[in-house]
Design an enzyme around this catalytic site. Structure first.
Site, PDB file in Angstrom:
ATOM      1  CB  VAL A 100     -34.608 -12.961  65.930  1.00  0.00           C
ATOM      2  CG1 VAL A 100     -34.099 -11.594  65.482  1.00  0.00           C
ATOM      3  CG2 VAL A 100     -33.861 -13.435  67.171  1.00  0.00           C
ATOM      4  CB  CYS A 101     -36.856 -10.743  62.507  1.00  0.00           C
ATOM      5  SG  CYS A 101     -37.260  -9.738  61.073  1.00  0.00           S
ATOM      6  CB  THR A 102     -40.744 -12.556  60.133  1.00  0.00           C
ATOM      7  OG1 THR A 102     -39.563 -12.982  59.446  1.00  0.00           O
ATOM      8  CG2 THR A 102     -41.070 -11.130  59.742  1.00  0.00           C
ATOM      9  CB  SER A 120     -42.879  -9.728  64.447  1.00  0.00           C
ATOM     10  OG  SER A 120     -42.283 -10.355  63.330  1.00  0.00           O
ATOM     11  CB  ALA A 151     -38.255  -5.658  67.319  1.00  0.00           C
TER      12      ALA A 151
END
Length: 243
Positions: A100-102, A120, A151
């Site tokens: 998730v995310c970075t 990301s 994202a």
């Protein structure tokens, strides 16, 4: 039993994994483990919230689902050889390897996104291409075989519901969605850069920089980018010969 290993590292972003956790823990026979080098409290990026790691990497060699959250500490995690080694060993036997995310930066650093489509947080998605991934900027959840990347932050809930459907069927996933009453009706249409105004993007970037520009995360991010740049140069340039 479905064993779910969520990596918690210093300076994670809480919602990155708390959202998916609330979904995945409702799967039939789910066992959720918060994994780190050793059990104990891990501080979120706020410096206030603490989450307890429940198991070590060595205790969790073959999880069914791997989830890596993002956060300002992701660069340090992406340089942690113990984390990267565990990911490389756990991935081949896992049904799903996710981020998730970075958190996708950590997967990329482990070599798990080579040649794969991945996403990301919008502020970091371009960095994925440095690791040979095909950076995707216009999808909230990206499937690339058994690797799934989401994202930024809240997209982790969408990812988890999709996984729940794959693991336990649509009806179970729908029931979980209702149980957590996930029915987004945001008051503003600014949850995506495509719809947010230029001034909103600028303000959001400034908010994010408060964490990213702290000495620890900034130093780790700089070192990570430097190491990757050196690796690419050494890997593409012809060797210098004497004479």
């Amino acid at each position: 039993m479905t064993q779910i290993a969520i990596v918690v590292y210093p300076q994670f972003t809480a919602l990155d994994f708390v959202g998916p956790y609330e979904v995945l823990r409702m799967l039939p026979d789910a066992e959720v483990r918060f994994v780190w080098h050793e059990p104990g409290p891990i501080a979120a990026d706020s410096g206030v919230l603490l989450v307890g790691a429940t198991h070590t990497f060595d205790e969790t060699p073959r999880p069914d689902v791997v989830l890596i959250p993002g956060g300002p500490g992701c660069a340090e995690a992406a340089r942690d050889e113990r984390v990267l080694t565990w990911l490389r060993q756990a991935h081949p036997t896992a049904t799903w390897t996710t981020s998730v995310c970075t958190g996708s930066i950590v997967l990329a650093a482990a070599g798990l996104l080579d040649g794969k489509r991945a996403t990301s947080h919008w502020s970091a998605v371009a960095a994925l291409s440095m690791y040979g991934a095909q950076a995707v900027t216009d999808e909230r959840v990206v499937h690339a075989g058994d690797v799934v990347t989401a994202a930024g932050v809240s997209a982790g809930i969408d990812l988890a519901l999709q996984l729940a459907a794959r693991i336990a069927g649509d009806e179970r996933a729908k029931a979980i969605q209702l149980a957590i009453e996930y029915d987004p009706q945001p008051p503003f249409d600014s949850g995506d850069r495509a719809t947010a105004s230029t001034s909103t993007v600028a303000r959001s970037t400034a908010l994010l920089s408060k964490d990213a520009l702290r000495p620890g995360p900034m130093k780790a991010a700089t070192a990570l980018l430097w190491e990757r740049a050196v690796h690419r140069i050494r890997g593409t340039r012809a060797p210098v010969t004497a004479g």
